[in-house]
Design an enzyme around this catalytic site. Sequence first.
Site, PDB file in Angstrom:
ATOM      1  N   GLU A 118      -3.623   0.545  -6.472  1.00 34.91           N
ATOM      2  CA  GLU A 118      -2.742  -0.552  -6.854  1.00 34.91           C
ATOM      3  C   GLU A 118      -2.637  -0.564  -8.371  1.00 34.91           C
ATOM      4  O   GLU A 118      -3.487  -0.009  -9.067  1.00 34.91           O
ATOM      5  CB  GLU A 118      -3.274  -1.885  -6.320  1.00 34.91           C
ATOM      6  CG  GLU A 118      -2.267  -3.013  -6.351  1.00 34.91           C
ATOM      7  CD  GLU A 118      -0.945  -2.625  -5.733  1.00 34.91           C
ATOM      8  OE1 GLU A 118       0.007  -2.367  -6.515  1.00 34.91           O
ATOM      9  OE2 GLU A 118      -0.863  -2.549  -4.499  1.00 34.91           O
ATOM     10  N   CYS A 154       0.860  -1.176   0.000  1.00 28.34           N
ATOM     11  CA  CYS A 154       0.000   0.000   0.000  1.00 28.34           C
ATOM     12  C   CYS A 154       0.895   1.225   0.000  1.00 28.34           C
ATOM     13  O   CYS A 154       1.457   1.598   1.030  1.00 28.34           O
ATOM     14  CB  CYS A 154      -0.924   0.001   1.219  1.00 28.34           C
ATOM     15  SG  CYS A 154      -2.026   1.434   1.263  1.00 28.34           S
TER      16      CYS A 154
END
Length: 238
Positions: free
Chosen positions: A105, A2
Amino acid sequence: MCGRTSLTATPEELAEAFALDEPPAVVPRYNIAPTQPMPAVRVHPATGRRRLGLLRFGLVPHWAADPAVGARLINARSETARTRAAFRDPFRERRCLVPATGFYEWRRAGRGRQPYLLRRRDGRPMGLAAVWDRWRPPTGAGGPDAIESCAILTTPANELVARLHDRMPLVLPAADYSLWLDPAVTDPARLRALLRPYPAEEMVAIPVSPRVNSPHNDDPSLLDPVDLDAQPHQRTLF
């Protein structure tokens, strides 16, 4: 992993979601990147009340010789955080929640990478499990003042995120916030049940503009969906 998050919830929504005494003074962020200030919820040691403040994204251990190490410590694997030197003490004693309305992502697409925004299906803010630390410069040394910083924990990806990456942030259900934030809980075994992927069926993945690749871009258009069918070398995965 992340490495980028967004936070567009209103102060009132954050106060409700994280049981804060009053709406915090926050502004919308669409592309929070490592080394930047990141909102985080902690429990005040004297009052036991939750408060939201800013921590630098990328953990600088209190014993680090150089605070630049924080740029590399943005994530901590939930499976090993309790034993790794950089995260061991924070995992036991300095846990926090990073509010986010989404995280990004990427997947490979031709010669580049296509970013996706991942968020809760209902659009409500998420609480990302994180740890924090406070670094102080050596006595008598010049340079920066004390730095409070954090790292977001990760878990194996759920079925949705796994189409993009094998890791995802540790998203906690609201029912688990109190246990995660409780400073009296210092036994990692009591937290083991929390270290699991968030349900895939409660999340959505939205393809967005590659403009999010640059941390200098931070505006509402980063959240706009893009039409992959209209782009070469793209195919829809969701």
